[in-house]
Write an enzyme that holds these catalytic residues in place. Structure first.
Site, PDB file in Angstrom:
ATOM      1  N   GLY A  56      71.983  46.189  14.513  1.00  0.00           N
ATOM      2  CA  GLY A  56      72.638  45.805  13.258  1.00  0.00           C
ATOM      3  C   GLY A  56      71.732  46.107  12.090  1.00  0.00           C
ATOM      4  O   GLY A  56      70.805  46.906  12.195  1.00  0.00           O
ATOM      5  N   ALA A  97      68.605  43.359  12.999  1.00  0.00           N
ATOM      6  CA  ALA A  97      68.194  42.919  14.326  1.00  0.00           C
ATOM      7  C   ALA A  97      68.714  43.871  15.398  1.00  0.00           C
ATOM      8  O   ALA A  97      69.678  44.595  15.172  1.00  0.00           O
ATOM      9  CB  ALA A  97      68.722  41.515  14.593  1.00  0.00           C
ATOM     10  N   ARG A  98      68.006  43.845  16.539  1.00  0.00           N
ATOM     11  CA  ARG A  98      68.528  44.526  17.721  1.00  0.00           C
ATOM     12  C   ARG A  98      69.167  43.468  18.593  1.00  0.00           C
ATOM     13  O   ARG A  98      68.644  42.364  18.723  1.00  0.00           O
ATOM     14  CB  ARG A  98      67.408  45.198  18.506  1.00  0.00           C
ATOM     15  CG  ARG A  98      66.892  46.443  17.843  1.00  0.00           C
ATOM     16  CD  ARG A  98      65.994  47.209  18.804  1.00  0.00           C
ATOM     17  NE  ARG A  98      65.209  48.165  18.043  1.00  0.00           N
ATOM     18  CZ  ARG A  98      63.935  47.986  17.704  1.00  0.00           C
ATOM     19  NH1 ARG A  98      63.300  46.899  18.102  1.00  0.00           N
ATOM     20  NH2 ARG A  98      63.304  48.876  16.982  1.00  0.00           N
ATOM     21  N   VAL A  99      70.275  43.806  19.194  1.00  0.00           N
ATOM     22  CA  VAL A  99      70.949  42.858  20.071  1.00  0.00           C
ATOM     23  C   VAL A  99      70.901  43.392  21.493  1.00  0.00           C
ATOM     24  O   VAL A  99      71.267  44.542  21.748  1.00  0.00           O
ATOM     25  CB  VAL A  99      72.410  42.637  19.620  1.00  0.00           C
ATOM     26  CG1 VAL A  99      73.114  41.664  20.548  1.00  0.00           C
ATOM     27  CG2 VAL A  99      72.438  42.112  18.190  1.00  0.00           C
ATOM     28  N   ASP A 140      77.973  36.548   5.627  1.00  0.00           N
ATOM     29  CA  ASP A 140      78.250  37.932   6.017  1.00  0.00           C
ATOM     30  C   ASP A 140      79.575  38.001   6.768  1.00  0.00           C
ATOM     31  O   ASP A 140      79.637  38.492   7.887  1.00  0.00           O
ATOM     32  CB  ASP A 140      77.101  38.476   6.887  1.00  0.00           C
ATOM     33  CG  ASP A 140      77.231  39.970   7.164  1.00  0.00           C
ATOM     34  OD1 ASP A 140      78.008  40.650   6.472  1.00  0.00           O
ATOM     35  OD2 ASP A 140      76.557  40.456   8.094  1.00  0.00           O
TER      36      ASP A 140
END
Lengths: 335, 241
Positions: B25, B28-30, B148
Site C-alpha cells: 500500500g 505498508a507491506r501486507v 482513508d
C-alpha cells in the site's frame, strides 16, 4: 498537419507557443515579478500581460518562422485562473482568430499541463500529480475524464511556498519556489511541522499558519536558520505529496507517475518521488521548467488534441472562467 | 531492555522475510502469515526512504498506535473490523485477523456493474450503499474518524445469504479519535471523492449512502453541514452560479 498557436496567461506568467504535430516550434514566455514580500494582484498582472502580449506574439511567430497564414487554429486558456489576466489573453486570442479566419479552442489550463507532460515524456497512462501555485491534485484517467482522486482541501502547495517566501522576504525572481529550493539545499536541521494527510487529500493551511507564526520567532532566537526552515517546509510538504500519490497508485494499481505544474520542476520533489517509485517498482516521469511552468505550448498541445478530435469553441462561447475543474472536461481524444 | 526490544523486532522482520507479500500500500507491506495457528495478515510499516528519518519515525510510531487504538474502539462498539492479535511497536508491525472469503467493496461494485446494465446494477447496489452509510454513522458515533475511506478499504464477506451483508472496515492507518463534526465531514468528503472517481456515474448510489448515514445517526446534521462546507472550500469550487 495542423499548426496550433496557444495563448496562456492565467497567472503571473504569459506565454505563447506554436506547435506542429507535437513539435514545439516556439514557446516564448514573460513573468511578472513582484518585489520581495509581495504577491501578484490581478489588475497589475493583467496590465503587465497587456504591455507585453503583442511583442510576445511577434516573437513566437518569428522564432517559428511562420506567418499568420500558416496557423490553423488558435488555442487559449479558458480557465481556471485569475480573472483579469485571463480576460486580457482571451481578448487577443479571440481577435487574432477572427483576423486570421481560423477556429478558436478554449482550453482547460490543467488539461494543458497534463497533455504537455504526456507529450514530452511519452508516459502512457500515468497517475498524475499536478502541483502549482493554484492547484494540487492527484489525477488518474478513466472513461473519458481526468478524474481527481486527491487534492488539497484548502490552499495549493505552491501558494503555501509563495506565502512562506513572503514571510521571510525571499526574492520572487525568478520565482519564490526556486529560491526556496536553493536555500533548502543548504538546510541541515529538520524542524517538526504539522503533517496533514486525509486519505488521498492534503491540507496545507495549518502548516502555513504554524510556520508564519513560528518562523520569525525561531529565527530571532537563533533556534534555526532560514535555510533550515526552507528545508523542513519542503521535506514536510513533499512527503505529503509523495504519500498521496503513492496511495492513489496503490488504489488504482498504477505503475507510472507523471509530475506536472510549476512546483513539479523542483528537483527535491522529483528525487523523493523517484525513491518512492523505486520502492514499488514504478516509473517516474517529469519535465523541466520550460514545460512544467505555465507556457503557451501546453495550451497549443491540448488545443491540438481537442481540435483534432473535432472540438472548437464558437465566438459566443469564448468566455473565460476562474473556476474550471479538471474533471469537467470530456476527453474526446483518448480511448 | 533496549537490546531485547531490538532482538524481538529483528525476529519479527526475519519472520516476515519468509512470508508472502500480499500487496504494497502507500505506507505498508501486507503479508499473509500464520499466527499461533490462525490465518492472519501482517501489516508492516517499513521505513520510507523518501522522507526525512525524523518525520518517518514520527509518522510510523503515531500511525501504528492510532490504528490499533481505533480498531479496538470500533470492535468494542460492535463495528466489524479485523481482530488484532499482536503488535510490535518497534518494527511497526500489526498482526491481525485475515478476513477469509471476502472481496473489496470496490471489486464487488465493479463486478456488479460489469454483470448488469447500469440502472439495474445501481438498483442491486442500493442495499450495500445503505449498509455502508449505517456502519459509518455508527463509527462516527464512537468518535472514530477513519481518515482513508475508500471502497478498497471495505470488505464484503461472501455469505450463504446474499441479503445479509457482512461489511468489514479495514485499514485504519490514518485514523484518529475526534468528536469534531469538521473531522467527520472531511472523512465523508474523502470517501465521496474516492467513491465517485473510482466508480464513475454512481452519484445516486453515494446519495443513498448519505441518506442512510443521516437516518442512522442522531449526530449527523452538523456533520453533513460541514461536508457541504468542505465541498465549497478552497480550490475545488466549480464556477457554477
Amino acid at each position: 498537419m495542423p499548426v496550433v498557436i496557444g495563448f496562456e496567461g492565467s497567472a503571473n506568467k504569459i506565454g505563447i507557443g506554436i506547435l506542429r504535430d507535437g513539435e514545439v516550434l516556439s514557446n516564448p514566455r514573460r513573468t511578472y515579478i513582484t518585489p520581495p514580500g509581495q504577491g501578484f494582484l490581478p489588475s497589475e498582472t493583467a496590465r503587465h500581460h497587456r504591455s507585453v502580449i503583442l511583442c510576445l506574439l511577434q516573437e513566437a511567430l518569428d522564432q517559428a518562422a511562420l506567418g499568420p497564414a500558416d496557423i490553423d487554429c488558435v488555442a487559449y486558456t479558458k480557465g481556471p485562473g485569475m480573472g483579469a489576466p485571463l480576460v486580457t489573453v482571451a481578448l487577443v486570442a479571440r481577435t487574432v482568430a477572427q483576423l486570421w479566419g481560423v477556429p478558436l479552442v478554449g482550453v482547460n489550463h490543467c488539461i494543458g499541463h497534463i497533455e504537455m507532460g504526456r507529450l514530452i515524456t511519452r508516459a502512457h497512462n500515468p497517475t498524475l500529480l499536478y502541483v502549482s501555485g493554484g492547484n494540487t491534485q492527484v489525477i488518474s484517467y478513466s472513461e473519458r475524464r481526468y478524474r481527481i482522486f486527491g487534492e488539497t482541501i484548502d490552499i495549493a502547495v505552491g501558494n503555501c511556498l509563495d506565502r512562506f517566501a513572503r514571510v521571510l522576504k525571499i526574492s520572487n525572481d525568478p520565482s519564490p519556489g526556486y529560491n526556496i529550493e536553493l536555500m533548502a539545499r543548504r538546510g541541515t536541521q529538520y524542524v517538526e511541522l504539522p503533517y496533514t494527510v486525509k486519505g488521498m487529500d492534503v491540507s496545507f493551511s495549518g502548516i502555513l499558519s504554524f510556520i508564519e507564526e513560528a518562523a520569525n520567532k525561531m529565527l530571532a532566537s537563533s533556534q534555526c536558520t532560514a535555510e533550515d526552515l526552507c528545508f523542513s517546509l519542503q521535506e514536510t510538504l513533499f512527503s505529503m505529496l509523495v504519500e498521496i500519490t503513492e496511495r492513489a497508485m496503490a488504489h488504482c494499481g498504477s505503475k507510472e507517475v507523471l509530475i506536472v505544474g510549476g512546483v513539479g520542476c523542483n528537483l527535491r520533489l522529483q528525487e523523493m518521488m523517484g525513491v518512492m517509485c523505486e520502492e514499488r517498482g514504478a516509473k517516474l516521469f517529469a519535465t523541466d521548467e520550460r514545460f512544467c511552468i505555465d507556457n503557451g505550448a501546453m495550451i497549443a498541445q491540448a488545443g491540438w488534441e481537442m481540435f483534432r478530435s473535432g472540438q472548437v469553441t464558437k465566438l459566443k462561447d469564448s468566455w473565460i472562467t476562474q473556476r474550471y475543474r479538471t474533471d469537467e472536461v470530456e476527453v474526446t481524444w483518448r480511448d | 531492555m533496549e537490546v531485547n526490544k531490538k532482538e524481538e523486532s529483528m525476529a519479527v522482520s526475519g519472520f516476515l522475510l519468509k512470508e508472502r507479500v500480499l500487496r504494497q500500500g502507500a505506507e505498508a507491506r501486507v503479508y499473509r502469515a500464520s499466527f499461533l495457528g490462525r490465518s492472519s495478515v501482517v501489516k508492516e510499516r517499513f521505513s520510507k526512504k523518501y522522507r526525512h528519518p525524523v518525520l518517518d519515525r514520527r509518522l510510523s510510531d503515531r500511525r501504528t498506535l492510532q490504528e490499533v487504538r481505533c480498531i479496538l474502539r470500533c470492535r468494542r462498539a460492535g463495528i466489524p473490523t479485523p481482530a488484532v492479535y499482536f503488535v510490535d511497536y518497534t518494527s511497526h508491525c500489526i498482526f491481525m485477523e485475515d478476513i477469509v472469503d471476502s472481496v473489496t467493496v470496490r471489486d464487488h461494485i465493479a463486478s456488479t456493474q460489469r454483470r448488469s446494465d447500469p440502472s439495474s446494477a445501481l438498483e442491486q447496489l442500493v442495499p450495500l450503499a445503505a449498509k455502508v452509510g449505517r456502519v459509518l454513522a455508527q463509527m462516527h458515533q464512537e468518535d472514530v474518524v477513519h481518515g482513508d475511506l475508500t471502497t478498497s478499504n471495505m470488505l464484503l464477506r461472501k455469505s450463504q445469504d446474499p441479503a445479509e451483508l457482512g461489511l468489514v472496515l479495514i485499514d485504519f492507518g490514518l485514523s484518529s479519535v475526534s468528536a469534531l463534526p469538521e473531522d467527520k465531514g472531511v472523512d465523508l468528503y474523502v470517501l465521496e471523492k474516492a467513491f465517485l472517481s473510482t466508480h464513475p456515474n454512481t452519484e445516486r448510489l453515494f446519495q443513498e449512502l448519505l441518506n442512510s448515514y443521516v437516518a442512522s445517526s442522531k449526530k449527523s446534521s452538523p456533520v453533513i453541514k460541514k461536508l457541504d462546507e468542505v465541498r465549497l472550500r478552497g480550490r475545488k469550487r466549480s464556477m457554477v452560479g
